[in-house]
Design a protein around this motif. Structure first.
Motif, PDB file in Angstrom:
ATOM      1  N   UNK A 401       4.391  -2.082   6.844  1.00  0.00           N
ATOM      2  CA  UNK A 401       3.544  -1.340   5.908  1.00  0.00           C
ATOM      3  C   UNK A 401       2.120  -1.266   6.455  1.00  0.00           C
ATOM      4  N   UNK A 402       1.470  -0.139   6.206  1.00  0.00           N
ATOM      5  CA  UNK A 402       0.158   0.106   6.818  1.00  0.00           C
ATOM      6  C   UNK A 402      -0.988   0.150   5.813  1.00  0.00           C
ATOM      7  N   UNK A 403      -0.678   0.165   4.510  1.00  0.00           N
ATOM      8  CA  UNK A 403      -1.734   0.289   3.501  1.00  0.00           C
ATOM      9  C   UNK A 403      -1.290  -0.371   2.200  1.00  0.00           C
ATOM     10  N   UNK A 404      -2.270  -0.622   1.321  1.00  0.00           N
ATOM     11  CA  UNK A 404      -1.935  -1.174   0.012  1.00  0.00           C
ATOM     12  C   UNK A 404      -2.890  -0.615  -1.035  1.00  0.00           C
ATOM     13  N   UNK A 405      -2.460  -0.728  -2.301  1.00  0.00           N
ATOM     14  CA  UNK A 405      -3.313  -0.337  -3.428  1.00  0.00           C
ATOM     15  C   UNK A 405      -2.937  -1.215  -4.607  1.00  0.00           C
TER      16      UNK A 405
END
Length: 422
Positions: A401-405
């Protein structure tokens, strides 16, 4: 035989997808064959040393007493076996379905095979092969198609500097005859010559003498090995190929090799004599499989000292199943070896987002946010917030995974602040 964690599995599937797409672009069609074949077919004398490494499958319904009784007598316990390569199953497949296939059949097989290897680096008991084969074409066009398609796949994977080493089993047989080796001793001599890269010229000559090969023939071969130009890999001009062989090489063999180089050069947009043509003539390339009848080749890369794949023409194999000769040639990429050399592209897992949410966020809202992101082309994982958020995000990054929110109650997908991981 290995397990693969999610990130490893995803990486392997991306590499397989690239290879499959390039092979299909060159007109090959994918087939699937069973993991097991009849014992007699796997042990028909066409698989070379691989037959000794086959996993055999016991006949069904044998109890312990029957196994013990059979082990003391001539009865064979196995009637099936796991496939040790994809070529033998392809030959059986073609013989079975020939009426439903085109006159010239171009096949893709990308699947696991099994061998009772002694596990070590680069050698496994279960591993994936990526094969393309052309059945029904006796011309050099088939070899050219295979080599061009394979080089295209390697280029698409970003493996710069890969080359294909090429020889012809007819040239090998002629060369050994020229030195004076009898036809009955040539198979053993080839086994020794195949070790040239590992034990060097001195080791090869010493082993040939230990094997009891014809003294005069070994002397002639040793003198040939001592020539300064003998062990140099050659380009594909006629003069260069003849310089790498003993004097008097048959015109037909040399012409076929030159034509193959010309065809690959034309497809790559470079002349045969160009230093950028990724082909090299190797008069000592053997390929250990006994079923090869003509051109043979291996895929090499400067970063490693072992081949990344190989193949050749095996015109006699399918006839053993069909009852009539059918020309065939194939090229196999050693997937387990090549996947370790592929550098992961920065965009390989683009837009893969972890949504971190508190326990009180309604399930319906989470489902709506996730669905909106997925519809936009992202890969999305839901994760409930933990006390150690850093560990959670590190785990997600390891999984590709490359991003989070973070998602709070009442938020929509448009309200999210997406941040990069790492």
């Amino acid at each position: 035989m290995r397990d693969f964690l999610p990130a490893d599995k995803a990486r392997r599937e991306r590499v397989l997808a690239v290879i499959r797409e390039r092979y299909r672009a060159h007109g090959f069609d994918e087939i699937e064959t069973p993991v097991m074949e009849d014992y007699d077919r796997l042990h028909a004398g066409i698989g070379g040393d691989n037959e000794k490494l086959a996993f055999n499958v016991l006949k069904r319904g044998l109890d312990a007493e029957a196994v013990v009784a059979a082990s003391d007598g001539p009865a064979r316990l196995a009637d099936l076996g796991l496939r040790y390569d994809l070529t033998v199953p392809l030959a059986r497949f073609y013989a079975t379905h020939r009426a439903q296939l085109p006159t010239v059949f171009r096949s893709i097989q990308m699947a696991p095979v099994w061998r009772a290897e002694r596990p070590q680096k680069g050698r496994y008991r279960q591993f994936v092969q990526c094969d393309i084969d052309i059945i029904g074409d006796a011309t050099g066009r088939a070899e050219a198609e295979l080599i061009v398609a394979t080089l295209d796949a390697v280029d698409a994977l970003g493996l710069e500097g890969a080359t294909v080493r090429i020889n012809d089993r007819r040239a090998l047989d002629w060369m050994l005859g020229r030195f004076g080796f009898g036809s009955d001793e040539r198979p053993g001599v080839l086994i020794t010559i195949d070790k040239l890269d590992k034990i060097g010229p001195d080791g090869v000559v010493a082993e040939l003498r230990e094997r009891g090969a014809s003294t005069e023939a070994v002397d002639a071969f040793e003198a040939f090995l001592r020539r300064p130009q003998t062990l140099e890999l050659r380009a594909f001009g006629a003069a260069a190929i003849r310089a790498a062989l003993p004097d008097g090489a048959p015109d037909e063999i040399v012409d076929d090799l030159v034509a193959l180089g010309d065809a690959v050069g034309a497809a790559r947009g470079v002349p045969t004599s160009s230093a950028t043509l990724p082909l090299a003539f190797d008069p000592f390339l053997v390929r250990g499989m006994g079923y090869y009848t003509g051109t043979i080749f291996e895929l090499a890369h400067p970063s490693v000292d072992y081949s990344l794949g190989g193949g050749g023409r095996y015109d006699g194999m399918i006839g053993r199943f069909l009852g009539q000769d059918v020309p065939a040639v194939g090229f196999s990429i050693g997937f387990e070896r090549i996947v370790d050399l592929i550098e992961e592209r920065a965009d390989a897992a683009a837009s893969a987002i972890v949504l971190v949410h508190d326990r009180d966020v309604p399930v319906a809202e989470l489902a709506a946010v996730k669905a909106a992101l997925v519809a936009g082309g992202s890969r999305v994982r839901l994760e409930q917030r933990t006390k150690n958020l850093k560990a959670l995000l590190e785990r997600a990054a390891a999984d590709g995974y490359t991003a989070f929110a973070t998602v709070a109650a009442g938020q929509s997908a448009a309200d999210l602040e997406v941040k990069p991981l790492g």
